[in-house]
Design a protein around this motif. Structure first.
Motif: not given
Lengths: 277, 261
Positions: B178-181, B210-211, B258-261
């Motif tokens: 969570t919160g990582l690039d 994060d799917l 994935p970037a927005e997850n």
């Protein structure tokens, strides 16, 4: 007539509301006090359970005690001088300046010493305790301790409460000594009262029981403010705002409790000395 | 649907229900078996009870009803001390690593050793801590820094090293990405897989929304909704399911990327 009945109903509702609010406040206070007492007793019991937390105790004593010495000396010397000046001005009118030393001594040893020390240390160390524990709570550091099978109350709270209870009478002793020094400098060196009279009268009227009274109060104040601040910090909810609120509540409540307790302790100790002179 | 191998369970959650206010159930009859030696990822929308379930598994919360077994032992039956001892089986990496901010990286990793391996010498403890930090991919030059001087990724690595200090058999990750690039997310995912492979027989439980991560690293995936397990199976089962909510979650997850997850 119906107007009268309406007004009566309104008044009854208002009274009900006031009574209900008061009852809610009392219930809230009793409930919070109960939780605080339970929390504190649990933490104290844990201090005497293995593994002993001596290292943490020393660390917190250094923080609460050692790091407060400078500010205690600073406030102590100025309190002693200010009080002496006021008392001197008053006693000069009735030509009783020889009693400035004992009056200031009694006031400082029995009241101002423990109360002011309690307030300063509660603001400095108590606030820091609440903020530190609150931050640990909201950043999951307390949860991390728990999952590492470390009892957070034993590791974080017990040493803080015991350290504050030990450090406070020592700091109060320092405050009393420095305040008397301030009084001596002002009254003897500046206002030119005879040095022998100052010390002789002070030694005559001020006895060890008065100093003991101040030190006992200081121990209780240390215990109470640390327990309140730790309690508030430990149960912090929310993020940075929650930490701020917990710190604020902890410090304010500690100060109010110090003043209230001071009155009751004063009477209790007075009764004790009368029974066991 | 693939049958989840539940013969040898590391964690067994049996009909857990939890209410905080006596009316609304956050967990409403959860049944879940976490197979030993596998990576299981629990996914779900926000507020579906993932974190609450995790706290129950770690013994930080007591269920209103139901049973949780860790290695076959019912944790509700345990005393507080037994429960604390049971927690040493777990290595937990928290969402933001939860490092002790007044301790250096090295001291953070030494902490669980000082608490639970008192018989070890100071040198041995330091050797173990250095080894765990290196395994987690943290360079030696960072060992004596404070957590505030580290980047998000380095903090996660340090948190992982601390979680591994006592050689746990159950590894738990709470929202690790969570919160990582995207780059860091992939790094953390790789770290989870490599750590799992390195520890023989270890069971890994990841709680995430994060799917991509769930499908990339999970042997099994369980999806929670409204305090219940909606689907528990392999990533393939998820792609083939007819359950509307799961399909929607997958669609949204892949649509966002994935970037927005």
């Amino acid at each position: 007539m119906s107007e009268f009945l309406k007004a009566r109903d309104k008044l009854n509702k208002l009274i009900d509301q006031i009574v209900l609010t008061i009852l809610e406040l009392v219930a809230g206070f009793v409930s919070a006090s109960g939780r605080l007492v339970r929390f504190t007793s649990e933490c104290i019991a844990l201090f005497f359970t293995r593994p002993y937390r001596w290292r943490e105790l020393i660390i917190h004593m250094e923080f609460i005690g050692n790091k407060s010495v400078f500010i205690i000396c600073l406030t102590g010397i100025f309190t002693g001088m200010a009080l002496s000046f006021q008392v001197y001005l008053g006693f000069e009118i009735v030509n009783a300046t020889s009693l400035v030393g004992p009056t200031v001594g009694l006031g400082i040893a029995r009241e101002l010493g423990p109360v002011l020390t309690g307030m300063i240390v509660a603001a400095r160390a108590g606030g820091a305790m609440a903020a530190r524990l609150g931050t640990m709570r909201v950043t999951e550091q307390i949860d991390a301790l728990e999952v590492m099978a470390v009892r957070p109350k034993q590791y974080l709270i017990s040493p803080r409460i015991i350290a504050a209870s030990i450090a406070m009478p020592i700091l109060t002793g320092v405050f009393i000594f420095v305040a008397m020094l301030g009084s001596y400098v002002l009254v003897v060196k500046v206002l030119k009262l005879d040095e022998a009279i100052f010390w002789d009268k002070t030694a005559y009227w001020l006895n060890p029981n008065h100093i003991n009274e101040g030190l006992i109060k200081a121990t209780v104040f240390g215990f109470v403010f640390s327990a309140i601040c730790c309690f508030e910090g430990y149960y912090t909810k929310g993020g940075a705002r929650g930490v701020g609120e917990a710190t604020n509540r902890g410090v304010v409540l500690s100060m109010v409790m110090i003043i209230i307790l001071d009155f009751f302790l004063m009477n209790l100790i007075d009764v004790y000395y009368k029974v066991f002179p | 649907m693939t049958e989840v191998n539940t013969k040898d369970c590391a964690i067994e959650v049996d009909n857990i229900r939890k209410t905080f206010d006596g009316t609304e159930f956050v967990l409403n009859g959860i049944n879940l078996k976490i197979p030993r030696g596998k990576i299981t990822v629990i996914i779900g929308f926000s507020g579906t009870g993932k974190s609450v379930l995790l706290k129950h598994i770690l013994g930080l919360l007591n269920p209103t009803s139901g049973i949780i077994r860790i290695d076959g032992e019912d944790i509700n039956e345990m005393t507080e001390e037994e429960r604390a001892l049971n927690r040493t089986k777990f290595g937990v990496l928290f969402q933001y690593a939860a490092l002790f901010d007044d301790m250096t990286v090295m001291e953070n990793v030494l902490f669980p050793l000082r608490e639970h391996r008192r018989e070890l010498s100071k040198k041995r403890m330091e050797a173990i801590a250095s080894e765990k930090l290196s395994q987690s991919g943290l360079e030696k030059k960072h060992f004596h820094k404070l957590p505030s001087e580290l980047s998000g990724g380095m903090r996660k690595r340090c948190g992982l090293a601390r979680a591994l200090a006592l050689d746990p058999q159950l590894l738990v990750y709470d929202e690790p990405t969570t919160g990582l690039d995207p780059v860091l997310t992939e790094m953390v995912d790789d770290l989870i897989v490599s750590t799992h492979k390195r520890i023989e027989g270890a069971s890994t439980l990841v709680v995430s929304h994060d799917l991509y991560a769930a499908f990339r690293i999970g042997d099994y995936v369980a999806m929670l909704d409204s305090g219940r397990v909606l689907l528990h199976g392999t990533p393939k089962d998820f792609l083939e399911t007819d359950i509307e909510l799961v399909k929607r979650f997958i669609q949204k997850g892949f649509h966002k990327g994935p970037a927005e997850n």
